[in-house]
Structures are given as structure tokens and as C-alpha cells.
Design an enzyme around this catalytic site. Structure first.
Site, PDB file in Angstrom:
ATOM      1  N   ASP A 189       0.840  -1.198   0.000  1.00 58.77           N
ATOM      2  CA  ASP A 189       0.000   0.000   0.000  1.00 58.77           C
ATOM      3  C   ASP A 189       0.875   1.248   0.000  1.00 58.77           C
ATOM      4  O   ASP A 189       1.979   1.233  -0.547  1.00 58.77           O
ATOM      5  CB  ASP A 189      -0.934  -0.044   1.225  1.00 58.77           C
ATOM      6  CG  ASP A 189      -2.281   0.602   0.965  1.00 58.77           C
ATOM      7  OD1 ASP A 189      -2.320   1.839   0.823  1.00 58.77           O
ATOM      8  OD2 ASP A 189      -3.290  -0.110   0.911  1.00 58.77           O
ATOM      9  N   HIS A 230      -3.702   5.908   3.805  1.00 53.44           N
ATOM     10  CA  HIS A 230      -4.490   4.759   3.355  1.00 53.44           C
ATOM     11  C   HIS A 230      -3.928   3.440   3.873  1.00 53.44           C
ATOM     12  O   HIS A 230      -4.667   2.582   4.391  1.00 53.44           O
ATOM     13  CB  HIS A 230      -4.530   4.772   1.824  1.00 53.44           C
ATOM     14  CG  HIS A 230      -5.434   3.782   1.198  1.00 53.44           C
ATOM     15  ND1 HIS A 230      -5.044   2.493   0.900  1.00 53.44           N
ATOM     16  CD2 HIS A 230      -6.725   3.881   0.773  1.00 53.44           C
ATOM     17  CE1 HIS A 230      -6.044   1.852   0.318  1.00 53.44           C
ATOM     18  NE2 HIS A 230      -7.083   2.671   0.227  1.00 53.44           N
ATOM     19  N   SER A 421     -11.409  -0.844  -0.597  1.00 58.02           N
ATOM     20  CA  SER A 421     -10.112  -0.835   0.092  1.00 58.02           C
ATOM     21  C   SER A 421     -10.264  -1.193   1.558  1.00 58.02           C
ATOM     22  O   SER A 421      -9.346  -1.750   2.166  1.00 58.02           O
ATOM     23  CB  SER A 421      -9.472   0.555   0.003  1.00 58.02           C
ATOM     24  OG  SER A 421      -8.902   0.784  -1.252  1.00 58.02           O
TER      25      SER A 421
END
Length: 499
Positions: A189, A230, A421
Site C-alpha cells: 500500500d 491509506h 479498500s
């Protein structure tokens, strides 16, 4: 005598490569000549080829175009591909003989055509449509988070009370298992903040790395986020500590490894993915979470030469990880479309100026739609498909909470976020629990158990998540359940035998 023989073999190898690359000819006959270099010789450092010049030193600030060069997966062919790169005026960034991929960059516009014309090269593809500064390929130092903070850190529900925890039966599951430290869950990520109090105890720095530029940068802290939280949010869903405060992860007892692929969400590239999956394969990961879309092409098509090379390179890396018993879990996408009937891409190329183009189902999202990948769809609090979640008869295999999910954020903060996600790490966490309970199981066996213990969900009728009287997609039966939910909602309690 041995030394003279080695020097003779090296001289033969140099002569062969000089004859082929020096003339720029495609020479299949070189295969038999090159085979004269012994297997032992191939395991040594390749000889320096002075007659095929390295790319000239690139001045700081020079704009270059990254490429993947694909050849046969062995040392000799990978070395040969490196020579072809240098001969065409490129610079080798990294080589992965395990999958036959060389990552390179160049400032020359005719680079790809020259390398494609070399014997032994299967494919060459630019991994951008816009050039990047050469400094992109340097090591990252003094990595600090400068991205946005959390807009709602102070409102986090008490640990274990956010809606996704009871939906997956976490209380019951954790009475059986929190997960095992033998299991490494990789977060591929935007980086993970390993200093977060919820993540520090689970974090595995030794197996963390930055693959941002296509090579394994092991600089201390290179795996941390800079612009986007994220990856830290994803990591918390998988393994945030069960410590009485904040949020709790699905498998808080496993180890977390960060493999940084991008600075910003949905800007992962072919070279970062190849590096990341090879790293996961070589470092004993049990499962990887992949909550992103790649650039420049949101869908990669076989009839486009660059995209075909990207698809081949990343596909080989994912397959290599799977052969090494890494379960690959990925987000299913947030366009709210039926992936089985898609016909247009309006978002590519994502690194320059997008333009609408026709596509079909052979054009795939990476890595989600590669063979064997666990594609995850998102649910809302009613355990109904979130309006944004893609669906498919075969490309969505499980579903998980993905709307307003609370998790960790850089700087010791928390926030809620929505998307597939957020669904994917729930599936990753459940898979990590299964792997913890069954340490001898293969990745394929873990995947089958993930599917078998998922809670089947029926098609909603009608499906109107926006409440406007208009159906947002049609749910249909599929070989594994239905097109909205695949096998169903991943279930942590069932996965460890708690129900």
C-alpha cells in the site's frame, strides 16, 4: 586450470553478447552459443561488457520513462535482458530472475523498440505515459508523514463496538485466537505508520520495505507513509491491538509488514508491484492485502503493447508469490459496475490526460483480476452491497464491511473511511486467523477455508441502496453464490470454529 576455464567461459559469453547486441540484430542462434556458459558460471556475477556501453550518466532533474522488460525466468536470460537495456541506452534499476523481469528507465524515446528487437525478450512496456524525474529512483531518507490528518479522530467508537466487529463475530473469534506471530500479513500500500500505538506491537520492521521505485529500499523507515494514510488504515483493520482503546483488528496477534508501493492511493505501478510480490514471496508472508488500482492504465489490455508487458510482468510476480504459498487478497473496485459487462474505461491513462476508450473483459484491473486472487466486495451496515462496490460472477469471491469503517491513521489518530479498500483487509485478517490456526496449510487451503466459512448472503430484492426507486445493479446467481457477494460475508468466528 579452473581459473583459466572460467575466464575462457566468460570470454565466450562476452563474445556472444558483443556479436548480437553490438550489431543490433535479432539472433536466435545465439541461444546455443550462450548455453556454452556453464550453469556454475551463471551463478557468478555477470562479466562486465565494455563493448556495449552503459547508459550515459543521467543529470539530476532529467525526465525518464520507466519500463518493465520481461524475459525467461532464469539468471542467464535476466542478465541478457540487462545487457539489452544498457545497449539501448537504458539504466537497470533492479532485476528479478525469479520471474524474469528487469526494471529500467531511460530518457531515450526509441528504447522500447530497440529492446523488443533483441533475442530472448518476451515483452517490453513503459509503465508511465508521462516521464518522471530520475530522482524518483533514489533511496528515500528522512521519511515523514506530511499528509492530511484525521477529520474524525475524536469520535472513534469504543473498541470492538464499531459495526464491522460484531458483523464478523470478532468477540467469539478472539476467544479462540487472536492470530499467531508465525503469520506475516503484508500490507502492500502507501506505507504503514509503525509508530501508531495500535500497530507498534504487531509491526515487523525486518520484513518491511519500500518498493516505491521498483527496487527493495531497506532504508530505516522507508516503508512509512508520507502523503497518504491509506495503508495505515488498512493495517489497523488487519491487526490493530486488542488493548481496550481505539479499534481492534481482525487478527491482532499476527505480524504486520509494510511494503510501500506508492505515495498516494491508487498510484501503484508495475515495477512497484513486481518488487512487492517478489518481496512477499521471498520473506515468508502468509497473506498480502492489495487495496489499490494501478497506473497508468486502470485496465490493462493484451492488444496494447505496453499494457500487455505490464500485465505479463505483474502476473508473473503474483503467480510466483502464490507458488510460494502467499495468499493474495485484493479490493474489487469502487465504480459500482458489473465487471462481467464492462465496455469502457474513462480514467486512463491516470498519470497524464485520461481519454475514453473501449475495453472488454480481457482488459483487467491489477492485481485484483489475476488468477487465484481473492477479490473482495464491500458491504454497508445493513450487510447489503455498498452502492460503489463492483460486482461479478467470478471476480468478486467474498464480501466484507467497506462502508464507514473505523481504523488507524498516521500520528496515533483514527478515522472512518469507505471503499472496497476497507473491505479487503477484513478478508485478509480472517485469512490470517485461518493461517494461524492451521500453520501447515497451503495458501490454497487457506483460501478454500475462507470461502467455506463465509456466511452466504442472498441477493437483495429490490436493490436500491440510494432509496430513489431506481435499481443500482442486478444481483444474479453465480457459480460461487451470487454476483454481489461471491461466497458471502467473511466470518472470523466461523473461520476459527467459534460458531
Amino acid at each position: 586450470m579452473t581459473g583459466r576455464n572460467t575466464r575462457a567461459r566468460r570470454a565466450l559469453g562476452v563474445a556472444v553478447v558483443t556479436a548480437v547486441l553490438g550489431t543490433g540484430l535479432v539472433a536466435p542462434a545465439a541461444a546455443s552459443a550462450a548455453s556454452a556458459v556453464s550453469a556454475a558460471e551463471r551463478d557468478e556475477a555477470p562479466p562486465v561488457l565494455t563493448t556495449a556501453p552503459e547508459a550515459a550518466a543521467v543529470a539530476p532533474g532529467t525526465l525518464v520513462l520507466p519500463h518493465v522488460v520481461v524475459t525467461r525466468a532464469d539468471r542467464l536470460h535476466t542478465w541478457w535482458a540487462e545487457l539489452a537495456v544498457r545497449h539501448a541506452g537504458g539504466t537497470v534499476v533492479s532485476s528479478y530472475p525469479q520471474v524474469g523481469v528487469v526494471v529500467a528507465y531511460t530518457a531515450k524515446d526509441d528504447f522500447a523498440a530497440k529492446v523488443r528487437g533483441t533475442w530472448g525478450i518476451d515483452a517490453v512496456g513503459a509503465t508511465r505515459t508521462a516521464k518522471v524525474p530520475v530522482e524518483f529512483f533514489a533511496a528515500r531518507k528522512d521519511v515523514r508523514y506530511t499528509g492530511p490528518g484525521s477529520p474524525n479522530s475524536g469520535q472513534v467508537p469504543a473498541e470492538g463496538t464499531a459495526w464491522d466487529a460484531p458483523a464478523l463475530g470478532l468477540d467469539a473469534a478472539h476467544k479462540v485466537s487472536d492470530g499467531s506471530r508465525r503469520v506475516v500479513a503484508g500490507v502492500l500500500d502507501t506505507g504503514v505508520d509503525d509508530t501508531h500505538p495500535e500497530l507498534a506491537g504487531a509491526f515487523d520492521a525486518r520484513n518491511s520495505v519500500s518498493c516505491l521505485s521498483g527496487w527493495a529500499d531497506r532504508s530505516p523507515g522507508a516503508w512509512r507513509p508520507t502523503l497518504d494514510g491509506h495503508g495505515t488504515h488498512v493495517a489497523g483493520t488487519i491487526a490493530a491491538a486488542r488493548n481496550g482503546t481505539g479499534v481492534v483488528g481482525i487478527a491482532p496477534g499476527v505480524r504486520l509488514a509494510s511494503v510501500k508501493l506508492a505515495e498516494l492511493d491508487d498510484t501503484e505501478t508495475a515495477e512497484s508491484m513486481v518488487c512487492g510480490f517478489v518481496w512477499a514471496a521471498e520473506h515468508g508472508f502468509s497473506v498480502t492485502n492489495n487495496s489499490y488500482r494501478s497506473i497508468p492504465w486502470r485496465y490493462n489490455c493484451d492488444n496494447q503493447v505496453d499494457q500487455a508487458a505490464i500485465k505479463l510482468a505483474v502476473g508473473r510476480a503474483v503467480a510466483y508469490a502464490q507458488r510460494r504459498d502467499v495468499l493474495v487478497v485484493a479490493s474489487g473496485g469502487n465504480a459500482g459496475i458489473d465487471l462481467d459487462t464492462r465496455s469502457a474505461d474513462t480514467e486512463s491513462p491516470a498519470d497524464s490526460t485520461p481519454a475514453p476508450r473501449p475495453i472488454d473483459t480481457s482488459c483487467i484491473r491489477l492485481p485484483h483480476e489475476l488468477p487465484g486472487v481473492v477479490g473482495t466486495g464491500a458491504l454497508d451496515e445493513k450487510l447489503v452491497k455498498a452502492s460503489f462496490s463492483n460486482y461479478s460472477s467470478s471476480r468478486i469471491t467474498v464480501a466484507a464491511p467497506g462502508a464507514r469503517v473505523w481504523s488507524t491513521w498516521p500520528g496515533g489518530l483514527y478515522r472512518s473511511a469507505s471503499g472496497t479498500s476497507m473491505a479487503s483487509p477484513h478478508a485478509t485478517g480472517v485469512a490470517a486467523l485461518i493461517a494461524s490456526e492451521h500453520p501447515r496449510w497451503s495458501a490454497e487451503h487457506v483460501k478454500r477455508a475462507l470461502y467455506a466459512t463465509a456466511r452466504p448472503l442472498a441477493c437483495p430484492d429490490p436493490y436500491d441502496p440510494n432509496g430513489d426507486g431506481k435499481p443500482d445493479g442486478v444481483c444474479k446467481p453465480a457459480p460461487a453464490g451470487n454476483t454481489f457477494y461471491g461466497h458471502g460475508l467473511v466470518d472470523a468466528a466461523a473461520a476459527v470454529g467459534a460458531r
